[in-house]
Write an enzyme that holds these catalytic residues in place. Structure first.
Site, PDB file in Angstrom:
ATOM      1  CG  HIS A 169       1.457  -2.049  -0.853  1.00  0.00           C
ATOM      2  ND1 HIS A 169       1.564  -0.702  -0.681  1.00  0.00           N
ATOM      3  CD2 HIS A 169       0.604  -2.233  -1.891  1.00  0.00           C
ATOM      4  CE1 HIS A 169       0.782  -0.087  -1.562  1.00  0.00           C
ATOM      5  NE2 HIS A 169       0.193  -0.976  -2.307  1.00  0.00           N
ATOM      6  CG  ASP A 179       4.459  -0.556   1.279  1.00  0.00           C
ATOM      7  OD1 ASP A 179       4.960  -0.586   0.148  1.00  0.00           O
ATOM      8  OD2 ASP A 179       3.257  -0.309   1.508  1.00  0.00           O
TER       9      ASP A 179
HETATM   10  C1  XUL Z   1      -1.775   3.066  -6.608  1.00  0.00           C
HETATM   11  C2  XUL Z   1      -2.560   2.961  -5.359  1.00  0.00           C
HETATM   12  C3  XUL Z   1      -2.143   1.865  -4.432  1.00  0.00           C
HETATM   13  C4  XUL Z   1      -3.266   1.241  -3.685  1.00  0.00           C
HETATM   14  C5  XUL Z   1      -2.855   0.081  -2.834  1.00  0.00           C
HETATM   15  O1  XUL Z   1      -2.194   4.052  -7.477  1.00  0.00           O
HETATM   16  O2  XUL Z   1      -3.442   3.726  -5.099  1.00  0.00           O
HETATM   17  O3  XUL Z   1      -1.194   2.378  -3.579  1.00  0.00           O
HETATM   18  O4  XUL Z   1      -3.909   2.161  -2.860  1.00  0.00           O
HETATM   19  O5  XUL Z   1      -2.188  -0.900  -3.541  1.00  0.00           O
END
Ligand code: XUL
Ligand code: CO
Length: 437
Positions: free
Chosen positions: A101, A104
């Site tokens: 993300h 992150d």
């Molecule tokens: C949360 C989840 C996230 C997504 C990406 O449960 O799985 O990390 O994969 O936003």
């Protein structure tokens, strides 16, 4: 490059079933299985958020993770150094993809322009490390759930300014994914849902979510980003109900709002089980619609009702995943992303290696088992035979649409009581799977 972050850990190698704990017992990247190398089949990816940002806290206790390379600050230097550590980790494991993300990899500043400049600084390091190692970005995404501004949702917020902020964040995240030549981009609607229907205009929120995704598709086309878009279902947590609740709900939403051509599904095991489905069901449901794009490989714990995001080590699970993946001819440009975190009790840097090795070996075995089951052919033969009445005669006419209710009535009246003809043989087939496991 500074000092190695994992000085006592060498590159992890295949040592076979009697190898030590820090070796692969089943994953051999270049071994050919079912016509392709294991690395081509499996396309493993490390989730940056869990492996490099998760402090291993829980609602009752502080983080326990020991990460000697991380000074805990929000400085750009710390963020860039963490990138170098991450790539050392990918290289030592021989993992060729990662996912992140925006938040992150780089901290958020007081305003969007400054936040974006910081992100650019870190992206420079990501790009340099990608070029140095050949590791690729499986997918990027925008974190639209962590910051307090998203407390009512992002694309489905009651406040249009929040929608605008989220849109600007996705715009930048798409530019970054494009710059890093990402294979894909994920939308997981972490807060796109509600806590109570008493304050929620469900119809309007769904329309806003669709608008948001259309804007992203338009911008993707505008900048020429070629990565695959994915939507990731999850029924709840953090909200009581999330609109992307399972594969069927996502497919319906994408179809209703004319988005299906632009998205595939990123299926996550623990999300499937939270929705009351198996991973196998969710993968088959996506594959049946031609929309199985990628998987977030983890597992929950049936004794715990929340998203525990554990590393997948169950061979029945990995065998089922690989049966579906082999059936559809592969996952690329998607992959097997370990959206999984080590347990709070497994707090040392070495545990990050053990966890990924365990997941990679479990998938390598799942791949070999699934390939053997397919080679043997009995399972497929059984299923094909079970549907043989559809291959000719009345079945073929129904499938082709060349029949009316009156004709069906005349046919079956003439034929008389149908014969359910044979057993489903569930137990026999379960034993067949066990034979290969
Ligand atoms: C949360 C989840 C996230 C997504 C990406 O449960 O799985 O990390 O994969 O936003
Ligand atoms: Co996920």
């Amino acid at each position: 490059m500074g000092n190695p972050a994992f000085p006592n850990i060498d590159t992890i190698r295949y040592e076979g079933p009697s190898g030590g704990p820090l070796s692969f017992k089943h994953y051999q990247a270049d071994e050919i299985v079912a016509g392709k190398t294991m690395r081509e089949h499996l396309r493993f990816s490390v989730a940056y958020w869990h492996t490099f940002r998760n402090p291993l806290s829980d609602p009752f206790g502080a983080g326990t993770a020991v990460r000697p390379w991380d000074d805990g600050s929000d400085s750009v230097e710390n963020a860039r150094n963490r990138v170098r550590v991450a790539f050392e980790f990918f290289e030592k494991l021989g993992i060729e993809f990662y996912a992140f993300h925006d938040r992150d990899v780089a901290p958020e500043a007081e305003d969007l322009p400054r936040t974006n400049r910081i992100l650019d600084d870190v992206v420079e390091t990501l790009k340099a490390e990608q070029d140095r190692t050949g590791v690729k970005l499986l997918w990027g995404t925008a974190c639209l759930f962590n910051h307090p501004r998203y407390l009512h949702g992002a694309a489905t917020s009651c406040n249009a300014d929040i929608f605008a902020w989220a849109a600007a964040q996705v715009k930048k995240a798409l530019e970054v994914a494009h710059e890093l030549n990402s294979e894909g981009f994920v939308f997981w609607g972490g807060r796109e849902g509600y806590a109570t229907l008493l304050n929620t205009d469900l119809k309007r929120e769904l329309e806003h979510l669709a608008k948001f995704l259309h804007l992203a598709v338009d911008y993707k086309n505008k900048i020429g980003f070629g990565g695959q878009f994915y939507i990731e279902p999850k029924p709840k947590e953090p909200t009581k109900h999330q609109y992307d609740s399972d594969v069927a709900a996502c497919l319906n939403f994408l179809r209703q709002f004319d988005l299906l051509a632009h998205f595939k599904i990123n299926v996550e095991t623990n999300h499937a089980t939270l929705a009351g489905h198996t991973m196998h069901h969710e993968m088959e449901a996506a594959a049946a619609a031609g929309a199985l794009g990628s998987i977030d490989a983890n597992t929950g714990d049936l004794m715990l009702g929340w998203d525990t995001d554990q590393f997948p080590t169950d061979l029945y699970l990995t065998t089922q995943c690989m049966l579906t993946i082999l059936d559809q001819g592969g996952l690329a440009p998607g992959g097997v992303n370990f959206d999984a975190k080590v347990r709070r009790e497994s707090f040392t840097p070495e545990d990050l290696f053990h966890a990924h090795i365990a997941g990679m070996d479990a998938f390598a075995r799942g791949l070999k088992i699934a390939a053997a089951i397919r080679d043997d052919g009995q399972l497929k033969q059984f299923v094909d035979r079970r549907y043989r009445s559809w291959n000719q005669g009345i079945g073929a006419r129904i499938e082709s649409g060349d029949i009316t209710l009156e004709e069906l009535e005349a046919y079956i009246v003439e034929k008389g009581q149908p014969d359910p003809n044979e057993s489903g043989r569930q137990e026999m087939l379960e034993a067949l799977i066990n034979h290969y496991i």
